[in-house]
Design an enzyme around this catalytic site. Structure first.
Site, PDB file in Angstrom:
ATOM      1  N   ALA A 107       0.841  -1.201   0.000  1.00 52.97           N
ATOM      2  CA  ALA A 107       0.000   0.000   0.000  1.00 52.97           C
ATOM      3  C   ALA A 107       0.876   1.252   0.000  1.00 52.97           C
ATOM      4  O   ALA A 107       2.014   1.227   0.470  1.00 52.97           O
ATOM      5  CB  ALA A 107      -0.911   0.014   1.227  1.00 52.97           C
ATOM      6  N   ASP A 108       0.328   2.317  -0.544  1.00 47.36           N
ATOM      7  CA  ASP A 108       0.988   3.615  -0.499  1.00 47.36           C
ATOM      8  C   ASP A 108      -0.074   4.707  -0.460  1.00 47.36           C
ATOM      9  O   ASP A 108      -1.100   4.610  -1.142  1.00 47.36           O
ATOM     10  CB  ASP A 108       1.896   3.827  -1.711  1.00 47.36           C
ATOM     11  CG  ASP A 108       2.793   5.039  -1.505  1.00 47.36           C
ATOM     12  OD1 ASP A 108       3.713   4.946  -0.669  1.00 47.36           O
ATOM     13  OD2 ASP A 108       2.544   6.071  -2.138  1.00 47.36           O
TER      14      ASP A 108
END
Length: 188
Positions: free
Chosen positions: A65-66
């Site tokens: 995730a970012d």
């Protein structure tokens, strides 16, 4: 088994609080936006790079995730120093912005890449409020230089979308895809 490919304590806390069992396998992926890359494409790409940067063993689902904050087409990542944090908070003051988190879940059989967007509105901040908040140290490792779940909660006028996305992980979206990939049925 879900494996979180992240060092983020906030993502770990979100998964723990939601009761999703996971293991942690931290990873370092350079976070460099490419020329002309949209914020949405950027977070999707980084999430995918993080998910593919860690080893995967049989039966595992890797989650990368970012998260970024976007205002006036500017991507606000983690501030480099107190001055940068102050600049970001001045940009957000009294305005609406978007928090975009890209996610990637991969298994032996499939890969899912998606994103969540939440609109957040800040109250107007005085310079004194910004300086005091930056001095607290809280903004320093947060996209957009604030933590909605912390001291900055008093600055948030309203949100439209997933609260957990603003913290760093759209947990309902992750859960839906995790169940889909793993063949899980709904649990409490």
């Amino acid at each position: 088994m879900l494996v979180l490919a992240s060092k983020s304590p906030r993502r770990q806390q979100i998964l723990s609080d939601s009761g999703i069992p996971f293991a942690l396998r931290s990873v370092d992926v350079p976070e460099q936006r490419r020329s002309g890359e949209s914020p949405a494409d950027y977070v999707r790409r980084l999430a995918q790079e993080k998910a593919f940067a860690v080893a995967m063993f049989e039966g595992e689902i890797i989650l990368g995730a970012d998260t970024v904050v976007v205002v006036d087409d500017q991507v606000l990542e983690k501030p480099s120093d107190a001055r940068d944090a102050t600049r970001m908070l001045e940009l957000l003051s009294g305005r609406e912005h978007e928090v975009i988190t890209g996610i990637c879940l991969r298994s032996d059989a499939s890969t899912i890449v998606d994103l969540a967007t939440t609109r957040v509105r800040f109250v107007r901040l005085t310079l004194e409020e910004i300086v005091a908040y930056v001095a607290s140290g809280e903004p320093m490792d947060k996209a957009g230089a604030y933590a909605i779940q912390g001291l900055a909660s008093k600055f948030i006028d309203r949100i439209e979308g997933s609260y957990s996305n603003v913290v760093g992980l759209p947990v309902a979206l992750v859960y839906r895809y995790w169940r889909e990939i793993s063949g899980q049925t709904a649990t409490t």
